[in-house]
Scaffold this motif. Sequence first.
Motif, short mmCIF file in Angstrom:
data_model
loop_
_atom_site.label_atom_id
_atom_site.label_comp_id
_atom_site.label_asym_id
_atom_site.label_seq_id
_atom_site.Cartn_x
_atom_site.Cartn_y
_atom_site.Cartn_z
N PRO A 44 0.80 -1.23 0.00
CA PRO A 44 0.00 0.00 0.00
C PRO A 44 0.83 1.29 0.00
CG PRO A 44 0.04 -0.95 2.19
CD PRO A 44 0.74 -1.93 1.28
N CYS A 45 2.11 1.17 0.25
CA CYS A 45 2.99 2.34 0.36
C CYS A 45 3.94 2.46 -0.83
CB CYS A 45 3.76 2.26 1.67
SG CYS A 45 5.02 3.54 1.89
N ILE A 46 4.64 1.40 -1.15
CA ILE A 46 5.73 1.46 -2.14
C ILE A 46 5.30 0.88 -3.48
CG2 ILE A 46 8.05 0.60 -2.68
CD1 ILE A 46 8.65 0.78 0.34
N ARG A 47 5.58 1.62 -4.55
CA ARG A 47 5.26 1.18 -5.90
C ARG A 47 6.51 0.77 -6.69
NH1 ARG A 47 1.83 -0.92 -6.60
NH2 ARG A 47 0.14 0.54 -6.58
N PRO A 65 26.59 3.30 -3.95
CA PRO A 65 25.28 3.07 -4.56
C PRO A 65 24.19 3.91 -3.91
CG PRO A 65 25.82 1.27 -3.08
CD PRO A 65 27.01 2.18 -3.11
N SER A 66 23.07 4.00 -4.60
CA SER A 66 21.90 4.67 -4.03
C SER A 66 20.67 3.85 -4.39
CB SER A 66 21.77 6.09 -4.55
OG SER A 66 21.61 6.11 -5.95
N VAL A 67 19.68 3.94 -3.51
CA VAL A 67 18.41 3.26 -3.72
C VAL A 67 17.35 4.34 -3.82
CG1 VAL A 67 16.69 1.71 -2.67
CG2 VAL A 67 19.14 1.21 -2.46
N VAL A 68 16.49 4.23 -4.84
CA VAL A 68 15.40 5.19 -5.03
C VAL A 68 14.09 4.44 -4.85
CG1 VAL A 68 14.27 6.75 -6.67
CG2 VAL A 68 16.77 6.58 -6.61
N VAL A 69 13.20 5.02 -4.06
CA VAL A 69 11.90 4.42 -3.77
C VAL A 69 10.82 5.43 -4.12
CG1 VAL A 69 10.42 3.48 -1.95
CG2 VAL A 69 12.90 3.11 -1.86
N VAL A 90 7.59 5.87 7.77
CA VAL A 90 6.61 4.90 7.27
C VAL A 90 7.16 4.20 6.03
CG1 VAL A 90 4.30 4.62 6.27
CG2 VAL A 90 4.64 6.17 8.22
N ILE A 91 7.72 4.98 5.11
CA ILE A 91 8.27 4.39 3.88
C ILE A 91 9.41 3.43 4.23
CG2 ILE A 91 9.44 4.84 1.68
CD1 ILE A 91 8.04 7.63 1.73
N LEU A 92 10.30 3.84 5.13
CA LEU A 92 11.42 2.99 5.53
C LEU A 92 10.95 1.68 6.16
CD1 LEU A 92 13.93 5.63 6.94
CD2 LEU A 92 14.27 4.17 4.92
N SER A 93 9.88 1.73 6.94
CA SER A 93 9.38 0.50 7.56
C SER A 93 8.84 -0.46 6.50
CB SER A 93 8.34 0.80 8.64
OG SER A 93 7.14 1.27 8.07
N HIS A 94 8.14 0.07 5.49
CA HIS A 94 7.66 -0.78 4.40
C HIS A 94 8.84 -1.33 3.59
CE1 HIS A 94 3.23 -0.38 4.40
NE2 HIS A 94 3.48 0.75 5.04
N LEU A 95 9.83 -0.48 3.34
CA LEU A 95 11.00 -0.90 2.58
C LEU A 95 11.75 -2.02 3.30
CD1 LEU A 95 12.79 -0.43 0.09
CD2 LEU A 95 14.02 1.31 1.43
N GLN A 96 11.86 -1.92 4.60
CA GLN A 96 12.54 -2.94 5.40
C GLN A 96 11.86 -4.30 5.25
OE1 GLN A 96 15.38 -2.91 7.11
NE2 GLN A 96 15.09 -5.02 7.77
N ILE A 98 10.07 -5.23 2.59
CA ILE A 98 10.22 -5.69 1.20
C ILE A 98 11.64 -6.15 0.91
CG2 ILE A 98 10.11 -4.95 -1.22
CD1 ILE A 98 7.89 -2.96 -0.33
N VAL A 99 12.63 -5.37 1.40
CA VAL A 99 14.04 -5.68 1.16
C VAL A 99 14.78 -5.67 2.50
CG1 VAL A 99 16.08 -5.15 -0.24
CG2 VAL A 99 13.83 -4.42 -1.03
N PRO A 100 14.62 -6.74 3.29
CA PRO A 100 15.21 -6.75 4.64
C PRO A 100 16.74 -6.75 4.65
CG PRO A 100 14.18 -8.86 4.13
CD PRO A 100 13.84 -7.94 3.01
N SER A 101 17.37 -7.08 3.51
CA SER A 101 18.83 -7.15 3.46
C SER A 101 19.50 -5.79 3.23
CB SER A 101 19.26 -8.10 2.35
OG SER A 101 18.87 -7.59 1.08
N LEU A 102 18.72 -4.72 3.05
CA LEU A 102 19.35 -3.41 2.78
C LEU A 102 20.22 -2.98 3.96
CD1 LEU A 102 16.69 -1.09 1.09
CD2 LEU A 102 18.80 -1.98 0.11
N PRO A 103 21.44 -2.56 3.69
CA PRO A 103 22.29 -2.03 4.77
C PRO A 103 21.80 -0.64 5.20
CG PRO A 103 23.45 -1.95 2.67
CD PRO A 103 22.13 -2.61 2.41
N LYS A 104 22.32 -0.18 6.32
CA LYS A 104 21.97 1.16 6.82
C LYS A 104 22.64 2.20 5.92
CE LYS A 104 22.36 3.92 11.08
NZ LYS A 104 21.22 4.73 10.81
#
Length: 167
Positions: A44-47, A65-69, A90-96, A98-104
Motif C-alpha cells: 500500500p505504500c511502495i510502488r 550506490p543509491s536506492v530510489v523508492v 513509514v516508507i522505511l518500515s515498508h522498505l525494510q 520488502i528488502v530486509p537485506s538493505l544495509p543502513k
Amino acid sequence: VINESQKQQLESVSYSSRYALGLFYEAGTGIAVPWAAQYITDNPCIRFISIDNKKRNIESPEVGPSVVVHTTVTFGSQHLDSDPAEVQQVILSHLQRIVPSLPKPSSIKCQRWRYSQVTRAMPNCPGQMILHTQPLLICGGDGFTRSNFDGCIESAMSLAEAVKPHL
C-alpha cells in the motif's frame, strides 16, 4: 498575460502526488538484490524501487550506490500534507519488510513530489501553449501531452516548432 480561456485550460490539468525516497551509501557498500529495479504491486505504500547505479549501468568502486523508492499514488495523496520526517519513517518500515537485506544508508532524502504524473492532460493541446508573444513565453511538458517518455518528446518537439518562427 494569460487570457481566461488559457487560464481555464491550465487549471484543468491535474497530477498525481507521491513521495520519492533516496538512500545513499558509502563507496564499496554492497546492495544484495538480484535486480536493478522492481515494480511492487502488493504494497500500500511502495510502488517502485531501484538500485540507481545498477539501473543506469554506472556501477563504480569510487561512488557509493543509491536506492530510489517511489510511493503509490494513493499513499502520496493520503500523506500529501503530512510531516515528511514521519512519512520517511513509514516508507522505511515498508522498505525494510520488502528488502530486509538493505544495509543502513549513510544519508537519506525524502522528497514530496506534489506533481508526479499527469492524470488529466491539457485538452486539445498540441504539446505546448504560447502564453505571450512579446516577450515570447511558451509553456510545455507532459501536462500538455501525457506522462511518459513519448509525451515529453512530443512536447519538446512541439515547443521547438513553436519557437522557430520567433528566432
